[in-house]
Design a protein around this motif. Structure first.
Motif, short mmCIF file in Angstrom:
data_model
loop_
_atom_site.label_atom_id
_atom_site.label_comp_id
_atom_site.label_asym_id
_atom_site.label_seq_id
_atom_site.Cartn_x
_atom_site.Cartn_y
_atom_site.Cartn_z
N GLU A 126 -53.56 -16.29 56.83
CA GLU A 126 -54.25 -16.89 55.43
C GLU A 126 -53.57 -18.03 54.81
OE1 GLU A 126 -54.81 -13.96 52.52
OE2 GLU A 126 -52.66 -13.24 52.44
N GLY A 127 -53.64 -18.98 54.32
CA GLY A 127 -52.99 -20.02 53.77
C GLY A 127 -53.67 -21.03 53.05
N ALA A 128 -52.88 -21.92 52.58
CA ALA A 128 -53.56 -23.18 51.85
C ALA A 128 -52.35 -24.43 51.64
CB ALA A 128 -54.20 -23.00 50.62
N CYS A 129 -52.69 -25.83 51.92
CA CYS A 129 -51.82 -26.40 51.58
C CYS A 129 -52.63 -27.75 51.03
CB CYS A 129 -50.96 -26.87 52.88
SG CYS A 129 -49.70 -28.27 52.56
N ALA A 130 -51.92 -28.30 49.85
CA ALA A 130 -52.46 -29.62 49.21
C ALA A 130 -51.49 -30.84 49.35
CB ALA A 130 -53.10 -29.36 48.12
N PHE A 131 -52.03 -32.07 49.34
CA PHE A 131 -51.03 -33.09 49.17
C PHE A 131 -51.58 -34.04 48.06
CE2 PHE A 131 -51.13 -31.61 53.46
CZ PHE A 131 -49.72 -31.93 53.70
N ILE A 132 -50.62 -34.68 47.30
CA ILE A 132 -50.90 -35.65 46.49
C ILE A 132 -50.80 -36.93 47.29
CG2 ILE A 132 -50.50 -36.92 44.17
CD1 ILE A 132 -51.68 -33.85 44.20
N LEU A 133 -51.85 -37.74 47.30
CA LEU A 133 -51.93 -39.20 48.09
C LEU A 133 -52.10 -40.24 46.93
CD1 LEU A 133 -52.53 -37.37 50.23
CD2 LEU A 133 -53.86 -39.17 51.44
N GLU A 134 -51.07 -41.26 47.13
CA GLU A 134 -51.22 -42.31 46.16
C GLU A 134 -51.02 -43.61 46.85
OE1 GLU A 134 -48.99 -42.12 42.37
OE2 GLU A 134 -48.12 -40.38 43.35
N ARG A 135 -51.79 -44.73 46.23
CA ARG A 135 -51.44 -46.12 46.81
C ARG A 135 -50.04 -46.29 46.40
NH1 ARG A 135 -55.33 -50.40 43.90
NH2 ARG A 135 -53.42 -51.37 44.12
N GLU A 136 -49.22 -46.89 47.51
CA GLU A 136 -47.64 -47.26 47.47
C GLU A 136 -47.30 -47.84 46.36
OE1 GLU A 136 -44.43 -48.57 50.86
OE2 GLU A 136 -46.26 -49.91 50.40
N ASP A 137 -48.17 -48.81 45.97
CA ASP A 137 -47.69 -49.66 44.58
C ASP A 137 -47.65 -48.92 43.51
OD1 ASP A 137 -50.49 -49.45 44.85
OD2 ASP A 137 -50.71 -51.54 44.02
N LYS A 138 -48.55 -48.11 43.37
CA LYS A 138 -48.87 -47.26 42.21
C LYS A 138 -47.68 -46.06 41.95
CE LYS A 138 -52.64 -48.64 40.32
NZ LYS A 138 -52.70 -49.34 38.97
N ALA A 139 -47.41 -45.40 43.33
CA ALA A 139 -46.27 -44.45 43.47
C ALA A 139 -44.86 -45.03 43.02
CB ALA A 139 -46.16 -44.06 44.88
N LYS A 140 -44.84 -46.55 43.41
CA LYS A 140 -43.41 -47.06 43.11
C LYS A 140 -43.25 -47.43 41.75
CE LYS A 140 -42.26 -48.94 47.82
NZ LYS A 140 -42.23 -49.89 48.78
N GLU A 141 -44.58 -47.69 41.28
CA GLU A 141 -44.29 -48.07 39.70
C GLU A 141 -44.00 -46.98 38.83
OE1 GLU A 141 -48.27 -49.41 38.37
OE2 GLU A 141 -48.44 -50.97 39.55
N ARG A 142 -44.30 -45.70 39.34
CA ARG A 142 -43.75 -44.61 38.57
C ARG A 142 -42.57 -44.03 39.07
NH1 ARG A 142 -45.35 -39.26 39.81
NH2 ARG A 142 -46.52 -39.03 41.83
N ASN A 143 -41.89 -44.55 39.96
CA ASN A 143 -40.80 -44.00 40.69
C ASN A 143 -40.76 -42.71 41.49
OD1 ASN A 143 -39.14 -46.40 39.85
ND2 ASN A 143 -38.99 -45.54 37.98
#
Length: 435
Positions: A258-275
């Motif tokens: 049993e188990g679960a896993c989640a990811f946060i996916l962001e546009r690269e430019d948005k991710a870099k904007e918030r460091n």
């Protein structure tokens, strides 16, 4: 709607609940130490599955669920079966890990893509209603159900077992008002939730996606069903952690987990904007389902089709791929079919490219496995290694692959292919590049 293939989609957060531990640190520590989470189980009484072993999320218990992992949803826990609890907890961990935080206002640019298996009630949940609908001979009947049986059901019973509920609970907590979708393709879900998120973001419909899967095959009914299908390995005197042997000549089936896993996916430019810290990039997705009228499912051809589609989607050649994270369930037939698919797509390089299978760490969690495997490869690449396949000792002529085993394999190639497949002939393949 057209896609912008130049839009880079980054993974900026990961959260997992598994037999190897909950959260990045515990999960990563188990992989680095080569420590399996498969052991004796105590989720339910009896001797199912064989040997009463499995990959149980021991740190995910009544106390920790309410106080730690599902504290924001504590009022809704009563309408969450274990599959849902695992999935929502993994998303909570991923959001925390990413540093995104929860906004005060609803966010129409934040979406959710989550996969789950079909969810089943334990027998005791339905016992009262079934017993009340018995006839004079003591047999349950549909004629008595409406008058006597239905009243014995939990009023919110259905909400506890709907496979779209993980996405619902996650969307409500995160105030995600962007695209939302729930997938029920069993083992193939993991790659597809990230792949569908990739497409949504490339179409410009969202800036950020919460993508993940959950699965609990350690369930009294599911365990009995899979055992009757001869899919589950018999321990035969082996220690629990030694039973699951993907691609090994002496493999005898899967071990349930049993188990679960989640990811946060962001546009690269948005991710870099918030460091934000970028852990990897999702490059491309492929899927296929192959069934023949007379012979039934064809998992091997489905995997061939899915891998080739993923390569086209990512615009990546087979020579660029550093390793393959295989489905590797431990099934005699499925492992052989997967090996044949890899050899067909990769040709001579299919015998050389490093292949790992991580289910011996956390068992076969159904829908929850694929995302855990992807996280395992990403974390390995952060250390410059491919984690090994536990318990691989005797090569199988039917699976002539370069199986990583023993010690982690050093690598500087950041691109990997993840493969998953179902018994029904549904396959998915995802290409990811570590940052």
């Amino acid at each position: 709607m057209s896609e912008d293939s130049n839009q880079r989609v980054a993974i900026t957060g990961m959260g997992m609940v598994s037999a190897c531990g909950n959260g990045i640190d515990a999960f990563e520590k188990s992989l680095l130490e080569g420590r399996s989470g498969i052991s004796a189980i105590d989720l339910f009484p009896g001797v199912t599955p064989p040997g009463h072993i499995g990959a149980q999320c021991r740190d995910f218990n009544d106390s920790s669920i309410k106080k730690e992992y599902l504290k924001p949803q504590r009022k809704s826990i009563k309408v969450m079966c274990r599959d849902i609890q695992l999935g929502v907890a993994s998303a909570n961990l991923a959001l925390e890990h990413s540093g995104l935080g929860i906004k005060e206002e609803e966010d129409p640019r934040l979406g959710v893509e989550f996969g789950a298996d079909l969810m089943l009630s334990p027998p005791d949940v339905l016992f009262g209603a079934v017993a009340a609908s018995r006839n004079e001979q003591g047999m349950p009947t549909d004629t008595q159900w409406g008058e006597k049986g239905l009243a014995q059901m939990e009023p919110l019973w259905l909400l506890k077992y709907l496979p779209n509920m993980p996405a619902c609970h996650i969307s409500i907590y995160a105030k995600a008002c962007g695209p939302s979708n729930s997938l029920t393709l069993e083992d193939a879900n993991g790659n597809l939730t990230l792949g569908e998120s990739l497409r949504i973001m490339r179409r410009g419909q969202a800036d950020t996606m919460i993508a993940g899967t959950t699965g609990a095959r350690l369930h009294v009914i599911k365990s009995i069903n899979l055992t009757s299908l001869k899919e589950v390995a018999e321990p035969n005197g082996q220690a629990p952690e030694e039973v699951l042997k993907p691609f090994d000549k002496n493999r005898s089936g899967e071990v349930l987990g049993e188990g679960a896993c989640a990811f946060i996916l962001e546009r690269e430019d948005k991710a870099k904007e918030r460091n934000a810290t970028i852990f990897a990039y999702v490059l491309g997705i492929g899927s296929s389902c192959v069934r023949h009228p007379k012979t039934g499912p064809d998992p091997k051809q489905a995997m061939v089709n899915a891998i080739r589609a993923a390569l086209r989607s990512a615009d990546v050649t087979i020579d660029q791929i550093g390793h393959i994270n295989a489905h590797g369930s431990g099934s005699q037939t499925m492992d052989a079919a997967e090996a044949a698919a890899i050899l067909e797509v990769f040709g001579d390089r299919g015998r050389e490219i490093p292949v790992t299978a991580l289910k011996p760490f956390f068992g076969n969690c159904g829908s929850g496995s694929g995302t855990l495997e992807i996280a395992g490869s990403i974390l390995g690449l952060r250390h410059g290694v491919v984690f090994p396949t536990l318990n691989y000792a005797t090569p199988d002529p039917e699976c002539p692959l370069n199986i990583v085993h023993g010690e982690p394999l050093k690598t500087d190639n950041k691109i990997f292919l993840n493969i998953n497949v179902t018994r029904a002939g549904q396959a998915s393949a995802l290409l990811v590049e570590g940052a």
